[in-house]
Design a protein around this motif. Structure first.
Motif, mmCIF file in Angstrom:
data_model
loop_
_atom_site.group_PDB
_atom_site.id
_atom_site.type_symbol
_atom_site.label_atom_id
_atom_site.label_comp_id
_atom_site.label_asym_id
_atom_site.label_seq_id
_atom_site.Cartn_x
_atom_site.Cartn_y
_atom_site.Cartn_z
ATOM 1 N N GLN A 185 0.810 -1.211 0.000
ATOM 2 C CA GLN A 185 0.000 0.000 0.000
ATOM 3 C C GLN A 185 0.848 1.268 0.000
ATOM 4 O O GLN A 185 0.413 2.303 -0.499
ATOM 5 C CB GLN A 185 -0.923 0.011 1.217
ATOM 6 N N HIS A 186 2.041 1.182 0.564
ATOM 7 C CA HIS A 186 2.891 2.370 0.674
ATOM 8 C C HIS A 186 4.145 2.263 -0.188
ATOM 9 O O HIS A 186 4.470 3.196 -0.914
ATOM 10 C CB HIS A 186 3.261 2.620 2.136
ATOM 11 N N GLY A 187 4.852 1.155 -0.098
ATOM 12 C CA GLY A 187 6.044 1.025 -0.918
ATOM 13 C C GLY A 187 7.010 -0.035 -0.420
ATOM 14 O O GLY A 187 6.790 -0.689 0.609
ATOM 15 N N ILE A 188 8.071 -0.205 -1.200
ATOM 16 C CA ILE A 188 9.140 -1.161 -0.891
ATOM 17 C C ILE A 188 10.391 -0.355 -0.588
ATOM 18 O O ILE A 188 10.728 0.597 -1.303
ATOM 19 C CB ILE A 188 9.394 -2.101 -2.093
ATOM 20 N N LYS A 242 7.919 3.461 -4.498
ATOM 21 C CA LYS A 242 6.628 3.871 -3.972
ATOM 22 C C LYS A 242 5.498 3.115 -4.660
ATOM 23 O O LYS A 242 5.543 2.855 -5.859
ATOM 24 C CB LYS A 242 6.443 5.379 -4.158
ATOM 25 N N ALA A 243 4.483 2.788 -3.866
ATOM 26 C CA ALA A 243 3.321 2.068 -4.395
ATOM 27 C C ALA A 243 2.551 2.960 -5.354
ATOM 28 O O ALA A 243 2.413 4.171 -5.148
ATOM 29 C CB ALA A 243 2.427 1.612 -3.253
ATOM 30 N N GLY A 257 -0.618 3.905 -12.059
ATOM 31 C CA GLY A 257 -1.505 4.246 -10.957
ATOM 32 C C GLY A 257 -2.364 3.100 -10.484
ATOM 33 O O GLY A 257 -2.855 3.119 -9.348
ATOM 34 N N ARG A 258 -2.593 2.097 -11.349
ATOM 35 C CA ARG A 258 -3.404 0.944 -10.952
ATOM 36 C C ARG A 258 -2.575 -0.120 -10.264
ATOM 37 O O ARG A 258 -3.098 -0.948 -9.524
ATOM 38 C CB ARG A 258 -4.097 0.360 -12.181
ATOM 39 N N MET A 259 -1.277 -0.135 -10.515
ATOM 40 C CA MET A 259 -0.375 -1.084 -9.861
ATOM 41 C C MET A 259 1.007 -0.465 -9.792
ATOM 42 O O MET A 259 1.308 0.496 -10.509
ATOM 43 C CB MET A 259 -0.337 -2.427 -10.617
ATOM 44 N N THR A 260 1.823 -1.017 -8.926
ATOM 45 C CA THR A 260 3.207 -0.584 -8.809
ATOM 46 C C THR A 260 4.017 -1.285 -9.891
ATOM 47 O O THR A 260 3.947 -2.508 -10.028
ATOM 48 C CB THR A 260 3.774 -0.927 -7.425
ATOM 49 N N ILE A 261 4.784 -0.529 -10.654
ATOM 50 C CA ILE A 261 5.545 -1.092 -11.774
ATOM 51 C C ILE A 261 7.020 -0.797 -11.564
ATOM 52 O O ILE A 261 7.410 0.354 -11.320
ATOM 53 C CB ILE A 261 5.069 -0.508 -13.123
ATOM 54 N N LEU A 262 7.826 -1.830 -11.629
ATOM 55 C CA LEU A 262 9.279 -1.704 -11.543
ATOM 56 C C LEU A 262 9.859 -2.112 -12.890
ATOM 57 O O LEU A 262 9.738 -3.273 -13.302
ATOM 58 C CB LEU A 262 9.833 -2.590 -10.430
ATOM 59 N N VAL A 263 10.472 -1.161 -13.584
ATOM 60 C CA VAL A 263 11.040 -1.411 -14.904
ATOM 61 C C VAL A 263 12.558 -1.425 -14.788
ATOM 62 O O VAL A 263 13.160 -0.445 -14.331
ATOM 63 C CB VAL A 263 10.598 -0.339 -15.926
ATOM 64 N N ARG A 300 10.631 6.766 -20.504
ATOM 65 C CA ARG A 300 10.352 8.198 -20.551
ATOM 66 C C ARG A 300 9.216 8.567 -19.613
ATOM 67 O O ARG A 300 9.214 9.642 -19.003
ATOM 68 C CB ARG A 300 10.010 8.614 -21.990
ATOM 69 N N GLY A 301 8.229 7.704 -19.446
ATOM 70 C CA GLY A 301 7.076 8.034 -18.613
ATOM 71 C C GLY A 301 7.204 7.590 -17.175
ATOM 72 O O GLY A 301 6.206 7.649 -16.429
ATOM 73 N N ALA A 302 8.378 7.147 -16.733
ATOM 74 C CA ALA A 302 8.552 6.691 -15.356
ATOM 75 C C ALA A 302 8.438 7.857 -14.381
ATOM 76 O O ALA A 302 8.869 8.982 -14.666
ATOM 77 C CB ALA A 302 9.899 6.003 -15.196
ATOM 78 N N ASP A 303 7.861 7.592 -13.219
ATOM 79 C CA ASP A 303 7.749 8.629 -12.191
ATOM 80 C C ASP A 303 9.112 8.975 -11.603
ATOM 81 O O ASP A 303 9.363 10.135 -11.262
ATOM 82 C CB ASP A 303 6.807 8.161 -11.074
ATOM 83 N N ILE A 304 9.956 7.974 -11.445
ATOM 84 C CA ILE A 304 11.290 8.206 -10.910
ATOM 85 C C ILE A 304 12.253 7.208 -11.527
ATOM 86 O O ILE A 304 11.884 6.063 -11.824
ATOM 87 C CB ILE A 304 11.311 8.102 -9.370
ATOM 88 N N ILE A 305 13.480 7.661 -11.754
ATOM 89 C CA ILE A 305 14.514 6.829 -12.370
ATOM 90 C C ILE A 305 15.691 6.754 -11.404
ATOM 91 O O ILE A 305 16.176 7.785 -10.922
ATOM 92 C CB ILE A 305 14.976 7.419 -13.714
#
Length: 427
Positions: free
Chosen positions: A166-169, A195-196, A355-361, A370-375
Motif C-alpha cells: 500500500q505504501h512502498g518497498i 513507492k506504491a 496508478g493501478r499497480m506498482t511497476i518496476l522497470v 520516458r514516462g517513469a515517475d522516478i529513475i
C-alpha cells in the motif's frame, strides 16, 4: 580362517573405494557434457561443432568404460582369490587334521561340514562389503549435494502472514554478493524506495546489479546485510508466500512450458476466464499473433516455447504476468526482443496501468522509461543518481546523461518528443 582371508583381501576393498570415486567423477562429467550439448545444440550446429561434441562424449564414455572394467576386474579378482583361498585353507585343514592331529574321520567330516557352511558366509560378507565400498563415494556425493541444498533452501515459515503493498518497498543498507565467484558485492549499501502506485525505473550499465534488485524484491535472494521492507515489514519467510502471490514478473529469459498457450497462461492464474485471457493478451500486444495461429489458444508452443519467436515469447510472458492482476509488476528487460512497433504498444499498455499497480522497470533501453515517475541510476551496485527524466537530464555531467549519449539520445526533450543524435536512430 575366514577372518584371515578377509584380512588378506582387505587391499581389494581399498581398490574398490578408489574405483567408486573414479566412477562417480566420470559419470558426473558425462552427465554434464550431455546436458551442455542438449542445451547448446543450436550453437553447436551453427558453429559446425558437432564433431567436437561427439569427440568429448566419446572420450568421456571411454573413461567410463575403463573405470567400469577396472571395477569389474577388481570384483572378479576378489572372487577368484576367495575361491582359491578357500581351497587352500580346506586342503590345509584336511592335511593338519590327518597328519598332525590324527583326528578321526568322523570329526574331520564334521569340520568339513562346518567349513562348507561358514566360509561361504565370509565370502558373501566380503563381496557385499566391497560393493558397499564401491558405491560409498556416490552416496557421499549425493549427501553432500543434499546438505548444500538444505543450507541454501528458503527457511520454512512457522505460520503464514499477509502482506499488502500500500505504501512502498524500501531497501535499507542492502548489500549482496555471490560468494563463489570471488568478485566484490553486486549490491553495496543500497538505500532505495519504490513507492506504491508509481512506475519506478532502474537503469545502469551491464553488471550494475539491476536484475539482482529484482531478485531481492521477489525474495529469491536474501541480502547479506540490510533489509528489504514492504510497507515497513521485513520480507520474512512467514510473509514470502503472500508477497509472491502479488507479484507479476517478466524476465529477459522467458520460460514457457511444452503445452498450449492457454495452459501456459492459466499456469499463472488457474481460474482466469477466456475474457480475462484475451484482455491480458491485448494488453501485451499478443492478441493478433495468437488469433492468427490455426489453433489459437490451443496451439502448442513446444519445448521452452521453441515454436514461436523470441519476441512472441516475451509478449506471452507479459500476458501471463498481467493475468495475475498483480500489485507489483516487475519488467526485467521485458521488451529486449521486441520490435519498435510492439515495444511502443507495450509501453502504451504499461502507461495505461500507471496508478493501478506498482511497476518496476529494469532496462538498459532508456527510450522505454520516458514516462517513469522516478529513475534510479546504478553504478557498480551503488545508487549514483535518482530523479525524474527532466531532473536527471538537467544535470550537465550526470551519469544518466552519459548513458543517453551512449545510446544516441538527446535527453533534452521538447514536449514528449525524444531527439536522437544518431542518424540511424533518428530515421
Amino acid at each position: 580362517c575366514g577372518a584371515g582371508l578377509m584380512l588378506l583381501l582387505s587391499g581389494k576393498t581399498r581398490v574398490a573405494h578408489v574405483a567408486g570415486e573414479g566412477l562417480s567423477r566420470v559419470m558426473s562429467s558425462l552427465y554434464a557434457a550431455v546436458t551442455e550439448h542438449l542445451g547448446g545444440m543450436k550453437t553447436a550446429k551453427s558453429y559446425g561443432a558437432e564433431g567436437r561434441h561427439a569427440d568429448v562424449f566419446a572420450k568421456l564414455t571411454e573413461r567410463v568404460r575403463h573405470t567400469y572394467i577396472r571395477a569389474v576386474r577388481n570384483e572378479a579378482g576378489l572372487n577368484f582369490c576367495l575361491e582359491i583361498g578357500s581351497v587352500l585353507v580346506l586342503s590345509l585343514i584336511v592335511y593338519v587334521s590327518f597328519e598332525v592331529l590324527a583326528i578321526p574321520i568322523a570329526e574331520v567330516l564334521l569340520l568339513l561340514f562346518l567349513f562348507a557352511r561358514i566360509i561361504p558366509r565370509f565370502s558373501t560378507m566380503l563381496r557385499s562389503y566391497q560393493s558397499f565400498v564401491n558405491l560409498l563415494p556416490a552416496f557421499t556425493t549425493v549427501m553432500e549435494m543434499h546438505a548444500r541444498c538444505e543450507a541454501a533452501a528458503q527457511p520454512k515459515a512457522g505460520r503464514a502472514e499477509q502482506v499488502n503493498l500500500q505504501h512502498g518497498i524500501q531497501f535499507e543498507q542492502v548489500s549482496f554478493g555471490y560468494q563463489d565467484n570471488g568478485k566484490p558485492p553486486v549490491i553495496w549499501n543500497l538505500d532505495l524506495i519504490i513507492k506504491a502506485g508509481e512506475t519506478t525505473a532502474i537503469v545502469g550499465p551491464s553488471g550494475a546489479g539491476k536484475s539482482t534488485i529484482a531478485d531481492l524484491v521477489t525474495g529469491l535472494l536474501v541480502p547479506d546485510q540490510g533489509r528489504v521492507l514492504v510497507d515497513g515489514l521485513p520480507l520474512s519467510p512467514e510473509r514470502m508466500r503472500a508477497w509472491r502471490d502479488q507479484i507479476g514478473y517478466v524476465s529477459q529469459d522467458t520460460f514457457l512450458f511444452h503445452d498450449t498457450i492457454r495452459a501456459n497462461l492459466l499456469w499463472a492464474c488457474p481460474n482466469a476466464s477466456d475474457e480475462e485471457i484475451n484482455q491480458a493478451l491485448r494488453l501485451a500486444a499478443a492478441e493478433a499473433f495468437v488469433s492468427g495461429l490455426s489453433k489459437g489458444l490451443d496451439a502448442i508452443l513446444g519445448d521452452r516455447g521453441v515454436l514461436v519467436s523470441g519476441g512472441e515469447r516475451q509478449r506471452l510472458a507479459l500476458a501471463r504476468a498481467l493475468l495475475r492482476k498483480p500489485s507489483l509488476l516487475i519488467l526485467d528487460e521485458a521488451t529486449s526482443n521486441l520490435d519498435s512497433e510492439n515495444e511502443r504498444r507495450i509501453q502504451g499498455a504499461i502507461e495505461e496501468l500507471h496508478g493501478r499497480m506498482t511497476i518496476l522497470v529494469i532496462t538498459h533501453r532508456l527510450t522505454a522509461i520516458r514516462g517513469a515517475d522516478i529513475i534510479h541510476v546504478l553504478e557498480q551496485g551503488r545508487l549514483v543518481e535518482s530523479g525524474t527524466w527532466d531532473a536527471l537530464a538537467a544535470e550537465e555531467n550526470g551519469r544518466f546523461g552519459s548513458l543517453c549519449r551512449a545510446q544516441g539520445i538527446d535527453c533534452k526533450v521538447a514536449g514528449d518528443v525524444l531527439h536522437f543524435t544518431d542518424p540511424v536512430l533518428r530515421n
